[in-house]
Design an enzyme around this catalytic site. Structure first.
Site, PDB file in Angstrom:
ATOM      1  N   GLY A  69      30.495  73.320  17.934  1.00 21.59           N
ATOM      2  CA  GLY A  69      30.210  74.744  18.023  1.00 21.59           C
ATOM      3  C   GLY A  69      30.727  75.329  19.328  1.00 21.59           C
ATOM      4  CG  HIS A 217      22.448  87.256  20.086  1.00 17.71           C
ATOM      5  ND1 HIS A 217      21.306  88.018  20.168  1.00 17.71           N
ATOM      6  CD2 HIS A 217      22.438  86.467  21.186  1.00 17.71           C
ATOM      7  CE1 HIS A 217      20.630  87.695  21.262  1.00 17.71           C
ATOM      8  NE2 HIS A 217      21.304  86.765  21.908  1.00 17.71           N
ATOM      9  CE  LYS A 221      20.027  83.970  19.188  1.00 18.87           C
ATOM     10  NZ  LYS A 221      19.687  82.546  19.128  1.00 18.87           N
TER      11      LYS A 221
END
Length: 334
Positions: A69, A217, A221
């Site tokens: 990630g 965000h 997320k």
């Protein structure tokens, strides 16, 4: 209305904006950037003491789980730049098993959930001063923590979500060293600490005020920001009635640019938080805002947390569970 709140597009990482306004037209604001220049002078004795108090990073091995990630990769890059030594394996979801992550000339083989315990135990045996860093997904928080505790390896939990009460109990019962924090940005943590102090010393100071919270965000997320939850908890102690399901989550890129003011180049990595308080009669309002573009603030904070935890393990400190406020209080950040 939140739509009327416009954040200038040239605001960049680590800026904290405080604003106070009233209906009679008076207002004041304070913007704090993270770029500053501080000149420090030391005597020779003070310099020696500073070196002695600074944790060593020589050949400190780390395992960054979730390095496929963006956040995990950012931590890897910051760690390597700081002189830490990533081991050649890490864990991620089943879809990433078998991948090779290359960062700064280092290759890391990604393993899925199967046989994690044997692999981690083997790595920990080979590197007894290993620190694990977790930037996976909320659904994996508790299972991963149970694994780290079972093996006995110290870890830094940067992943938000999961059952936090269960997480703390798991770590406490195992007596494993850990830094657990939903927010790794040092400057944002300092703001959170200030909020905690205010809520403890002035409980009920905002009784009757209404609160609006908006957080933006990147679309990937999935959960409500742990930072927002912590700030809301402080406002609740200050007398504000507010439920977490009232948080306005902005995940649509178009809204993020047009309504929130997120620079387009940071749509895939940002954290903009806005808290708006209004008095019962509507004549007074307060705004608290902190905006972060990119991930470097979190990655650098994570490196400080790693060094902090390694020092606590080496000293065999009695306390085992820490957060980023503990890291800040230590005062030995890079």
């Amino acid at each position: 209305m939140w739509a009327a709140i416009k954040v200038p597009s040239n605001i960049h990482g680590g800026i904290i904006h405080y604003n106070y306004s009233s209906k009679n037209g008076n207002s004041s604001s304070f913007v704090r950037g993270r770029k500053s220049l501080v000149k420090m002078c030391f005597t020779s004795d003070q310099h020696v003491q500073l070196i002695q108090n600074t944790p060593s990073i020589d050949a400190l091995p780390i395992m960054v789980n979730g390095c496929t990630g963006k956040m995990g990769r950012a931590v890897l890059e910051a760690s390597i730049s700081a002189g830490l030594q990533p081991v050649s394996v890490c864990f991620s979801g089943p879809g990433d098993a078998g991948k090779i992550v290359e960062v700064s000339g280092k290759e890391i083989t990604v393993h899925g959930p199967s046989d994690r315990e044997n692999i981690l135990s083997s790595v920990f045996e080979e590197h007894p001063n290993l620190i694990v860093v977790d930037y996976t997904v909320p659904a994996a928080v508790n299972d991963n923590a149970e694994l780290y505790c079972k093996v006995g390896v110290p870890f830094v939990m940067g992943t938000t979500g999961g059952d936090r009460e269960k997480l703390y109990k798991t770590v406490a019962d195992s007596k494993v060293y850990a830094v657990i924090s939903p927010q790794m940005g040092k400057q944002v943590v300092a703001f959170l600490a200030a909020m905690e102090i205010m809520s403890e010393q002035f409980p009920g100071a905002f009784s009757g005020y209404t609160l609006q919270v908006m957080e933006s965000h990147q679309a990937s997320k999935l959960d409500t920001s742990g930072t927002a939850k912590a700030v809301i908890s402080c406002f609740q102690k200050l007398g504000v009635s507010f439920d977490l399901d009232e948080v306005q989550l902005i995940r649509d890129p178009k809204q993020q640019v047009e309504m929130v003011g997120v620079p387009e180049e940071h749509l895939l990595g940002h954290a903009f938080h806005m808290y708006h308080l209004t008095s019962p009669d509507g004549t007074v309002s307060f705004e608290f805002q902190h905006n972060v573009c990119g991930r470097s603030i979190y990655a650098e904070g994570t490196v400080d947390a790693i060094l902090f935890l390694a020092k606590k393990v080496k000293l065999k400190e009695e306390k085992r569970i820490y957060d980023m406020i503990d890291v800040l209080r230590e005062g030995n950040m890079r």
